[in-house]
Design an enzyme around this catalytic site. Structure first.
Site, PDB file in Angstrom:
ATOM      1  CB  SER A  32      21.705  96.437  31.465  1.00 23.15           C
ATOM      2  OG  SER A  32      22.230  95.772  32.715  1.00 23.15           O
ATOM      3  CG  ASP A 237      30.357  96.146  34.155  1.00 25.81           C
ATOM      4  OD1 ASP A 237      30.360  95.110  34.173  1.00 25.81           O
ATOM      5  OD2 ASP A 237      29.521  96.834  33.732  1.00 25.81           O
ATOM      6  CG  HIS A 240      26.660  95.361  32.204  1.00 23.23           C
ATOM      7  ND1 HIS A 240      27.332  96.428  32.843  1.00 23.23           N
ATOM      8  CD2 HIS A 240      25.311  95.518  32.172  1.00 23.23           C
ATOM      9  CE1 HIS A 240      26.285  97.247  33.323  1.00 23.23           C
ATOM     10  NE2 HIS A 240      25.053  96.555  33.085  1.00 23.23           N
TER      11      HIS A 240
END
Length: 267
Positions: A32, A237, A240
């Protein structure tokens, strides 16, 4: 004049024509933080969205193309991985900052083709030879070469999903095998690889083990370089990279390419 208009319209319509083939091709793979989550946020219904903010370092440039999901060269724009990592909400990643930094430092570099292949949440075993992701990477790499150009490097940002499993002690061998297999299957024995050493704050107990493997590469392989993401800032979070840090990583990748792999002398 008619032909010039034809090529212009064809480019806008995303039609693959010979003159749109980039000179220098870069493969983007991993999970990601390579596909990009910069600018993502949760709304009041806890649905992830992208804020749509595009800093100058991430702007489109007529000399930067991307190979879309249909294997057609189109003008690159954020989110770069939107039709590849399509099950997730993509945002800003390191790809466009990387390409823009190269063109900023070397204006004569020529056209750049970015080949997005990263998929969020993937472990390194999912990139083994014969897997869906590996086969897609090789297939898209070969498609990118259709019409000319040269693959200049693989940009690799992966490892967060391998930090919570004791299996992480196998990461070194799997990483070496992945790189060797890719070089063999693309018939590029000295394919440069520039990887990012992970640093996400909210990861498993074996993050330092993965980081150590990445930072201590190349294991006598002079065509592998590592840049460190340490010092990055994150989304809420804590996993990321935010837009600012994605730009920073992209520029680090560009600096490594320009200093290590003849990037100052375009082919």
């Amino acid at each position: 004049m008619f032909l010039s208009l034809f090529f212009c319209l064809a480019f806008i319509a995303n039609v693959k024509v010979g003159r749109c083939q980039p000179n220098s091709i870069f493969l983007l793979a991993g999970q990601s933080n390579m596909s990009g989550r910069g600018g993502n946020h949760n709304d009041t219904n806890n649905i992830v969205g992208w804020d749509g903010q595009i800093p100058p370092e991430c702007a489109s440039n007529t000399n930067i193309l991307r190979l879309n999901a249909n294997k057609t060269w189109v003008l690159a724009h954020e989110p770069l991985h939107q039709d590849i990592d399509y099950l997730k909400t993509c945002g800003i990643g390191p790809g466009l900052p990387f390409a823009n930094e190269i063109l900023s430092k070397v204006p004569t570099f020529g056209s750049i083709g970015l080949v997005p292949c990263a998929i969020g949440g993937t472990r390194i075993v999912q990139w083994d030879r014969g897997t869906v992701l590996y086969n897609q990477l090789v297939d898209r790499a070969n498609a990118a070469l259709d019409g000319g150009g040269k693959i200049r490097a693989l940009l690799w940002f992966q490892g967060e999903s391998d930090t919570s499993d004791y299996d992480s002690n196998l990461y070194k061998g799997r990483l070496e095998t992945f790189i060797n297999n890719l070089r063999q299957d693309l018939n590029i024995s000295n394919l440069p690889v520039i990887m990012v050493a992970i640093c996400s704050a909210d990861q498993g107990p074996f993050m330092n083990r993965i980081r150590s493997i990445q930072l201590n590469y190349p294991f006598n392989d002079t065509y592998v370089k590592t840049v460190d993401a340490m010092g990055s800032t994150f989304l809420a979070d804590q996993k990321h990279l935010d837009t600012k840090s994605q730009i920073r990583v992209g520029q680090k990748l560009a600096a490594a390419f320009l200093s290590s792999f003849d990037g100052l002398h375009p082919h």
